[in-house]
Design a protein around this motif. Sequence first.
Motif: not given
Length: 360
Positions: A205, A267, A274
């Motif tokens: 992320e 993800i 994301a």
Amino acid sequence: MSSNSINDADYGGKNPIQALNNIKKRRKERRKGIKSKIKSALVLQGGGMRGVFGAGVCTALEELGYTEGFDEVYGVSAGALNEAYFLSGQAAYGTTIYYQNINNANFVNFFRLKKMVNIDFLIKVITKMKPLNIQKVLNSSTVFNIILTDISTGKSVLFSNRSPEIDLLKVLKATAAMPFAYDVPVDIKGVAYLDGGVSCPIPIEEAIRRECTDILVVTTRPKEYVPVRPRGIIHEFLVEPRMKKHSQNFYQTYMTKYKKLSDQLNIVMGKTIASERRVNIIAIFPAKSTKIKRTTISQTVLKKVAIEGATKTLTLFGANDYHPTEILRFLNKETFGKFDSSSPISGNDKLFYLGGKFAF
């Protein structure tokens, strides 16, 4: 590699073929100084001695000319240490640390209660026995992002080789400081930190938030792995009380780490979106049959897993004319820093990675 084989047990991701092609393209662009809409990244998971898989991946990437091929790299724990040696052009050299220097009681000792995994000894290895070229890491054209966990807030904090007055060794020590196994927080400018993998097991992320478009992710768990909440008497009566001593926030982060890891794996595999931007991800996984733990010290196992990581990477990038072999190469102080005369490098320590072969 074909689109059929890239989604087997060894690989995965979201738009993996596009990610791989763009990563290759971006390396060529960076060599020529060309600006691009592509922003490539390498993301490495930690995991103690399981990190040897990522070290093998970095060794292969180094051989393929990717030392400065990525715009950014992201790492936690052992993954960050692997990336440091990678960016300094010492990936193969750093890989030997796992099975020549820390696969013993100096590093792993369950009777040494507060330092069952002795990160102090690891720092001695990377400063004196097999010195990391720190200046080369700091001067790298690739942005090196390292994630730590603030023990008071339980939140992840990012440092980079672009951070003002960064003490890289302290940051690397902090991200590798596994709670319970090495329960000694590292102080950096008045803030206490521990293992970045607690708050951010796979920093995918972080890479996406910083607008990376094409990302190579290296995990240290098989593709089939499903994170679960830690349980058991030892965990309840020994581990959890230690986590609470740091702070309630840290304890909560530690206890919900499995959920965070699950979200990040979703993800990586494209099961969760994301970002509204298009992001391409290619991931490399160790095999389900790979038997290695956080504290494995078997030289045979560690070397085998390193070779597995390297082989899968070479295959992914279409470099099929390589094979593992042991080759003697002499190192010089200019490239590898000043060696500790009290810890002379043995013949085995001079094993390196040379064209057409990968040496372990």
